[in-house]
Design a protein around this motif. Sequence first.
Motif, PDB file in Angstrom:
ATOM      1  N   GLY A 276      95.397  48.555  29.468  1.00  0.00           N
ATOM      2  CA  GLY A 276      96.424  49.243  29.116  1.00  0.00           C
ATOM      3  C   GLY A 276      96.270  49.573  27.305  1.00  0.00           C
ATOM      4  O   GLY A 276      96.691  50.837  26.880  1.00  0.00           O
ATOM      5  N   THR A 320     101.190  47.506  35.731  1.00  0.00           N
ATOM      6  CA  THR A 320     102.358  48.095  34.137  1.00  0.00           C
ATOM      7  C   THR A 320     103.001  47.384  33.789  1.00  0.00           C
ATOM      8  O   THR A 320     104.024  46.766  34.565  1.00  0.00           O
ATOM      9  CB  THR A 320     102.350  49.247  34.157  1.00  0.00           C
ATOM     10  OG1 THR A 320     103.777  49.977  35.124  1.00  0.00           O
ATOM     11  CG2 THR A 320     101.217  50.589  34.490  1.00  0.00           C
ATOM     12  N   SER A 350     101.925  51.648  29.266  1.00  0.00           N
ATOM     13  CA  SER A 350     100.443  51.664  29.331  1.00  0.00           C
ATOM     14  C   SER A 350      99.466  50.250  29.262  1.00  0.00           C
ATOM     15  O   SER A 350      99.654  49.928  30.147  1.00  0.00           O
ATOM     16  CB  SER A 350      99.775  52.258  28.323  1.00  0.00           C
ATOM     17  OG  SER A 350      99.376  52.969  27.859  1.00  0.00           O
TER      18      SER A 350
END
Length: 579
Positions: A276, A320, A350
């Motif tokens: 992320g 995530t 993210s």
Amino acid sequence: MTTQTLQFLRRGQPVALGNVPPDRTLLEVLREDLGHTGTKEGCGEGDCGACTVVLGEARDGKVHYSAVNSCIRLAHSVHGMALWTVEDLAEDPLIQPVGDAALAPRPPITLHPAQEAMVQCHGSQCGFCTPGFVMSLFGMYQKHIAPTLPTACGSLPPSGEGPPDSRAPGALAPRGGPSTLDHVRQGQPITRELAQEELSGNLCRCTGYRPILDAAQHMGALPAMAVNEPLLLQKLELLALHHPAPEANSSYISPTTLTDLLAARAEHPAAQVVAGCTDVGLWVTKQHKQYESILDVTRVAELRQVQQDNHHITLGAAVTLTDAFAALTAQWPQLHTFATRFAGLPVRNSGTLGGNVANGSPIGDSMPLLIALRAQVVLASVRGERAMALEDLYTGYRQNVMAPDELLVRIVVPRPGVTESEPPGRPKAASAPRPGEAGAPSPAGGSEHTPVPSVGANILRAYKISKRFDDDISAVCLVINLDIEADVVRRASIGAGGVAATPARARQTEAALTGQPWNADTIARAAQALQGEFNPISDMRASGAYRRTVLASLLQRFWLESQGEEAVSVENFRLEEAV
């Protein structure tokens, strides 16, 4: 080395950019390469939210929306997705009126409900943070309001009730009649608490949050609009068909299978691994590091899966943080507040659980939790796989046992046993109300004023101590997981963060508790052991002495809450609407 052409959808049209360096951020592409400066740069580290944009990607036949920080998101990571910035909400032809609003004449420029609500509720003053707030509101709208509108997102639009030419060209047809829309307007599914949680990653320095929270709740009362998802899914599918074959010497490597990922890792052991980018992004923006080669793990389907059986919850390394915490809080509802205090929502959207664990920061909040839950990590390479307890992964500050060709591929969390799953006094996870509501579980697992029974009970509590309640890094993180039977502690698992060079397991404290009667004297001895077990440093967040004191205090608090004492905490305060 070369870079693959970056492609994404914007305003329903494909955007293709060549020669984008592998470590260039999405914000740099938007502001400097495309000249679209509505998205702002504030902190450059994912804290303030001024740079928030929304991404859409196809998932299980629907569009999944995520508000993310563009300042630390690498541009190539959005390849193949749909992208919205604040400039797009009134211009995107795929954002269309729904229900009664679709039948009315549409002016040349129509503000999205997220924008109009901010205007009507006076949610902007200097305006610098406003684009980020608007995009977070747009993400909330698509997640919470759009699915309840007369047209179901992700399904083909049914025939409208009026003549075809009575709607705007391409508009989504109404379904269910005006009563459905009226229900949405009156129901306002975005509560004050939900708005505060999902806007916690956006900071405002002058307006104040009351009118912005008012705007979040007011969106559902405005003429409805929604993304035409069937058409967007078609466009995303077409974009994927035109995806060029990856070049052999590409500097941004993004395999789509685990086999290819492990082979790429073996071939490029010096490449910077990213997921992320919520930490690596800061190395780029704050430390000005440059990377010639990037290995992105997030396109591997096997690493994005959450699997559950009777004994384990298996979380792929690229799941995530938002989705990982959703799986964990479904099993342990009392973790809800702890999960929502992990950074802000754009960071959780993210950041990945595997990235947080592999990074090994001593102040990362997920590791103490996973240690207390007795989780294991699985490492993989072209040579095979091996598993170990999560706490055994680390050898020093941000150092671990992984070989240069290895990657962390999944985290395996044991599900509670029979005595742990539903202790008396705790509602079932599937029907558990949100924290603060009547009948909600207390942080320790019992009801609000009822102690957790000590016969066949499991008590799990996660504590985060930080200077700010929302969107802050822990000074101390402590997660305690005890199995108690017949007033005796049968098993103890304690994870601690912020008190050592690595996330740590409090083994001496566990030994001081295990086999002992569950009473105040045992807690007092265990608190002494916990204070003596770690020698934390002093830094900008807290002194070492403060951290040791907090450790003992949290264990005492854990004891009091297990006996039915009501916790006095900021999390118990409710934000009221303006009168």
